[in-house]
Design a protein around this motif. Structure first.
Motif, short mmCIF file in Angstrom:
data_model
loop_
_atom_site.label_atom_id
_atom_site.label_comp_id
_atom_site.label_asym_id
_atom_site.label_seq_id
_atom_site.Cartn_x
_atom_site.Cartn_y
_atom_site.Cartn_z
N LEU A 158 0.83 -1.20 0.00
CA LEU A 158 0.00 0.00 0.00
C LEU A 158 0.87 1.26 0.00
O LEU A 158 0.63 2.21 -0.75
CB LEU A 158 -0.93 -0.03 1.22
CG LEU A 158 -1.76 1.21 1.51
CD1 LEU A 158 -2.56 1.64 0.31
CD2 LEU A 158 -2.70 0.96 2.68
N PHE A 159 1.90 1.23 0.83
CA PHE A 159 2.78 2.40 0.95
C PHE A 159 3.47 2.69 -0.39
O PHE A 159 3.46 3.83 -0.87
CB PHE A 159 3.81 2.14 2.04
CG PHE A 159 4.69 3.32 2.32
CD1 PHE A 159 4.18 4.44 2.94
CD2 PHE A 159 6.03 3.30 1.95
CE1 PHE A 159 4.98 5.53 3.19
CE2 PHE A 159 6.84 4.40 2.19
CZ PHE A 159 6.32 5.51 2.82
N PHE A 160 4.04 1.67 -1.00
CA PHE A 160 4.76 1.90 -2.25
C PHE A 160 3.79 2.20 -3.39
O PHE A 160 4.12 2.97 -4.29
CB PHE A 160 5.67 0.72 -2.57
CG PHE A 160 6.88 0.69 -1.67
CD1 PHE A 160 7.86 1.65 -1.80
CD2 PHE A 160 7.00 -0.26 -0.66
CE1 PHE A 160 8.96 1.66 -0.95
CE2 PHE A 160 8.09 -0.26 0.18
CZ PHE A 160 9.07 0.70 0.04
N GLY A 161 2.61 1.62 -3.32
CA GLY A 161 1.58 1.97 -4.30
C GLY A 161 1.22 3.44 -4.21
O GLY A 161 1.07 4.14 -5.21
N ALA A 162 1.12 3.92 -2.96
CA ALA A 162 0.79 5.33 -2.75
C ALA A 162 1.90 6.22 -3.32
O ALA A 162 1.64 7.23 -3.98
CB ALA A 162 0.60 5.60 -1.26
N LEU A 163 3.17 5.82 -3.07
CA LEU A 163 4.29 6.61 -3.60
C LEU A 163 4.27 6.63 -5.13
O LEU A 163 4.51 7.67 -5.74
CB LEU A 163 5.62 6.03 -3.11
CG LEU A 163 5.96 6.27 -1.64
CD1 LEU A 163 7.37 5.78 -1.35
CD2 LEU A 163 5.83 7.75 -1.29
N ALA A 164 3.99 5.47 -5.72
CA ALA A 164 3.96 5.40 -7.18
C ALA A 164 2.87 6.33 -7.72
O ALA A 164 3.07 7.04 -8.71
CB ALA A 164 3.73 3.97 -7.63
N GLN A 165 1.72 6.31 -7.06
CA GLN A 165 0.62 7.21 -7.44
C GLN A 165 1.08 8.66 -7.38
O GLN A 165 0.83 9.44 -8.28
CB GLN A 165 -0.54 7.06 -6.43
CG GLN A 165 -1.49 5.95 -6.75
CD GLN A 165 -2.76 6.51 -7.34
OE1 GLN A 165 -3.42 7.33 -6.74
NE2 GLN A 165 -3.09 6.04 -8.52
N TYR A 166 1.75 8.96 -6.28
CA TYR A 166 2.17 10.33 -6.07
C TYR A 166 3.18 10.77 -7.12
O TYR A 166 3.08 11.86 -7.68
CB TYR A 166 2.75 10.49 -4.66
CG TYR A 166 3.28 11.88 -4.44
CD1 TYR A 166 2.39 12.94 -4.30
CD2 TYR A 166 4.64 12.13 -4.41
CE1 TYR A 166 2.85 14.22 -4.15
CE2 TYR A 166 5.10 13.41 -4.25
CZ TYR A 166 4.21 14.46 -4.12
OH TYR A 166 4.67 15.73 -3.97
N ASN A 167 4.15 9.88 -7.40
CA ASN A 167 5.17 10.22 -8.40
C ASN A 167 4.54 10.54 -9.75
O ASN A 167 5.00 11.42 -10.46
CB ASN A 167 6.14 9.04 -8.57
CG ASN A 167 7.23 9.10 -7.52
OD1 ASN A 167 7.44 10.15 -6.91
ND2 ASN A 167 7.90 7.98 -7.30
N ALA A 168 3.49 9.78 -10.08
CA ALA A 168 2.91 9.95 -11.41
C ALA A 168 1.91 11.11 -11.48
O ALA A 168 1.83 11.80 -12.49
CB ALA A 168 2.24 8.66 -11.85
N THR A 169 1.14 11.30 -10.42
CA THR A 169 0.04 12.25 -10.50
C THR A 169 0.21 13.47 -9.60
O THR A 169 -0.51 14.45 -9.75
CB THR A 169 -1.30 11.61 -10.12
OG1 THR A 169 -1.22 11.24 -8.73
CG2 THR A 169 -1.58 10.37 -10.95
N GLY A 170 1.13 13.38 -8.64
CA GLY A 170 1.30 14.48 -7.71
C GLY A 170 0.20 14.57 -6.68
O GLY A 170 0.10 15.56 -5.96
N SER A 171 -0.63 13.54 -6.61
CA SER A 171 -1.73 13.57 -5.64
C SER A 171 -1.74 12.28 -4.83
O SER A 171 -1.40 11.21 -5.32
CB SER A 171 -3.06 13.71 -6.37
OG SER A 171 -4.12 13.36 -5.50
N LEU A 172 -2.10 12.41 -3.57
CA LEU A 172 -2.19 11.24 -2.70
C LEU A 172 -3.64 10.87 -2.42
O LEU A 172 -3.91 10.01 -1.60
CB LEU A 172 -1.46 11.52 -1.39
CG LEU A 172 0.07 11.43 -1.45
CD1 LEU A 172 0.68 12.04 -0.20
CD2 LEU A 172 0.52 9.99 -1.61
#
Lengths: 563, 89
Positions: A158-172
């Motif tokens: 979940l944590f790394f998925g959240a980071l990947a989301q953030y890297n791509a979209t800038g949103s958490l």
């Protein structure tokens, strides 16, 4: 008036008072706390609150909408019922951990971003571990270790998925994710582990039956339904969930038929019921998603009721093995009746809760043209009646008389079971209030003559099959056994491999010592050298491969734990 | 037994203790199933899936599914059953 902090916090902070108080004060507080939680829920208004800034990002601690509310209500009701059921417990551990666990799960429901979700997600892992360990046996300790490693692996994803989301979209923000989205597969894996997807499911059957009579009632309600909620939010309409859910409904029931520990049978049937909800998420229509939400609601109640009745048997008789039980309806008539109400609800008998919720998912599958999935769900509906509806009450309370005589369950357990049973029947008889809570407007009539007749035929002919098999001695008897499931992979051959390897290493260590030391120094030099600006190790590493390495580390820990 | 303060009386004979009554329950299940098939003759069915139109589909499906489930599970048991202390050794 509106309240702007998460109702999860009410339970978490309230739980801290449990070990401080003594005697009647504690009993009173244990009943007041979930009522405060319910009051807190009733004061919430739709919207987003509790927004805090964290490292420059907005974290939404309280997102109130129809999805979080319907799960919030049932989580709070479950906490109240489980607390009543646990009133006889003397120590403070179970109730403290139970409320902290319920609060963490509730906090996760209302999280509006992935980091807040992650924090509560991990808190549910740790607090529920205490409930598994409350079982107090060596088996409970070991099952708890396996359990928490797997739960934390889910949190890592979940944590790394959240980071990947953030890297791509800038949103958490925690909105629809989908498998194509950045970090989609990582988050899918995180939710899938907690939702007990096929091959990721064994932590459930492994750990839940090792807890105490009250601990398992708490455990049965929260973790897996939190995962269902997260999947519904993040992956509604993801088609691969239809075959995954269908497999979840079908496979566990074969194990449930031959399992001897009746609470483990219930754990397998819990897995099977999650499958219905997952199919509903995969179908992704308003009808099917309403089906998922309402089925989760009804399921928490009847599954808790079934675990309560089996817990009462365990508490009075000291064992819950089908091979040792039978004839208990003579000693525990009320518990028997409550168990049968739970059994009728999970089986979906008309006028019981399962009927008005599960049929939505089946109708959605049928109308959507998913005929294979529909057939599997129908098979699983017959199967769940077979092992949960008939096997559980039959082998505990009827079957051959084991000669065991005991007292009826304690009054607090009877009250908890009576209240839960009442809700199971009330939802079945009058589903309108539940339908009004669902995420989408409900345009569905469960009680048509065709539906009722079809369901009664399905169930009674299943009962006929059971009766015939029993009468002619074909039905497999309850036997003392361990049945190998997928967890065998990490509980047997991997363990042996590691033991064998460590022994080998130990023998070779003397010879290797010198080599290793010079080797380690060389590696150290290499890392220092390469970390310099512009070299290989100083670059950015993708979070996906980080997550993979964390998983490898956790797996290694799981294996080393046995070595 | 953790609590033996109030053991229930076991001297009493219960209705289900008599084999002929168990037989009555067994026959009642048969009776109910036949009754449900009879009701279907009187009812105009509304269906969502084509196969549901077949007479007695749900009953037949439930019966076959459960027999199949139990026989398969018996086979599975031969494959996966181990002693109770398998993982503790």
């Amino acid at each position: 008036m509106s309240v702007e902090f998460s109702p999860g916090l009410t339970l978490i902070f309230g739980s801290l008072l449990v070990p401080v108080l003594r005697g009647r004060m504690r009993s009173a507080w244990v009943l007041i706390l979930p009522v405060l939680g319910l009051a807190h829920l009733s004061l919430l208004t739709p919207g987003e609150f509790g927004i805090v800034s964290f490292l420059g990002h907005e974290l939404v601690q309280l997102r109130v909408d129809r999805w979080s509310m319907v799960f919030g209500w049932i989580f709070m009701i479950a906490a109240l019922l489980a607390a009543v059921y646990a009133l006889h417990v003397r120590g403070a551990l179970q109730l403290t951990a139970g409320f902290a666990y319920a609060g963490s799960a509730t906090g996760a429901l209302f999280a509006g971003d992935l980091i807040t979700l992650f924090i509560y997600w991990e808190l549910t892992a740790v607090t529920s571990l205490l409930l598994v360990w409350a079982g107090g046996t060596r088996a409970a300790y070991r099952a708890g270790m396996r359990y928490v490693i797997i739960q934390i692996a889910s949190g890592m994803l979940l944590f790394f998925g959240a980071l990947a989301q953030y890297n791509a979209t800038g949103s958490l923000r925690f909105e629809h994710i989908g498998l194509d989205g950045p970090g989609g597969w990582l988050l899918f894996g995180a939710f899938g582990i907690k939702c007990a997807f096929p091959f990721l499911h064994n932590w459930l059957q492994d750990a839940y039956p090792e807890s105490t009579e009250a601990g398992t009632v708490f455990l049965s309600a929260f973790t897996t339904k939190l995962a269902v909620y997260a999947l519904a939010r993040g992956f509604a309409g993801t088609e691969i969930l239809v075959p995954i859910g269908a497999a979840m409904t079908a496979f566990p029931i074969f194990y449930a038929v031959i399992e001897n520990d009746l609470r483990r049978v219930l754990a397998y049937s819990l897995n099977n019921q999650l499958g219905f909800m997952v199919v509903g998420i995969g179908l992704g229509t308003e009808l099917s998603l309403n089906g998922t939400a309402s089925h989760a609601f009804a399921h928490i109640l009847y599954k808790a009721l079934l675990f309560m009745s089996m817990g009462a048997v365990l508490f009075r008789v000291g064992t819950i093995k089908g091979s040792e039980l039978g004839g208990l309806y003579k000693s525990m008539p009320y518990t028997t009746v409550f168990c049968i109400i739970g059994a009728a609800s999970i089986s979906g008998f008309p006028l019981f809760s399962g009927f008005v919720t599960k049929s939505m998912i089946l109708s959605a599958a049928g109308e959507g043209g998913y005929l294979l999935a529909w057939g599997v769900l129908l098979f699983a509906s017959a199967g769940v009646f077979h092992h949960s509806g008939i096997k559980i009450p039959y082998f505990a309370f009827f079957a051959h008389d084991s000669g065991k005589r005991c007292a009826e369950a304690p009054p607090n357990m009877l009250v908890a079971m009576a209240a839960t049973a009442f809700l199971c029947v009330a939802i079945g008889v009058y589903p309108a209030p539940l339908y009004a809570l669902l995420p989408y407007p409900v345009d569905y009539t469960p009680y048509t003559a065709s539906h009722v007749l079809a369901q009664l035929q399905l169930l009674l002919f299943s009962a006929l099959a059971f009766s015939v098999l029993m009468r002619y001695g074909i039905y497999p008897p309850e036997l003392r056994s361990t049945n190998l499931d997928f967890d065998w992979i990490y509980r047997a051959p991997l363990v042996r491999l590691v033991r064998w390897t460590t022994r080998g290493i130990r023998n070779a260590r003397g010879a290797l010592n010198g080599v290793v030391q010079t080797g380690a120094m060389r590696i150290g030099h290499f890392i220092l050298h390469e970390s310099a600006e512009g070299r290989r190790l100083s670059g950015r590493w993708p979070t996906g491969s980080m997550a993979l390495w964390m998983m490898v580390l956790l797996l290694a820990y799981l294996i080393l734990y046995y070595a | 037994m953790k609590d033996s303060s109030k053991p229930a009386s076991s001297a009493r004979e219960y209705w289900l203790d008599r084999p002929e009554n168990v037989r009555k329950v067994y026959l009642a299940v048969w009776g109910l199933c036949i009754l449900l098939l009879a009701v279907e003759l009187l009812l105009h069915k509304h269906t969502e899936v084509p196969v549901e139109k077949w007479f007695g589909f749900h009953g037949f499906f439930g019966f076959v599914a459960c027999i199949g489930l139990v026989l398969t599970a018996k086979g599975l048991r031969r494959l996966v059953r181990r002693p109770e202390d398998y993982y503790e050794r």
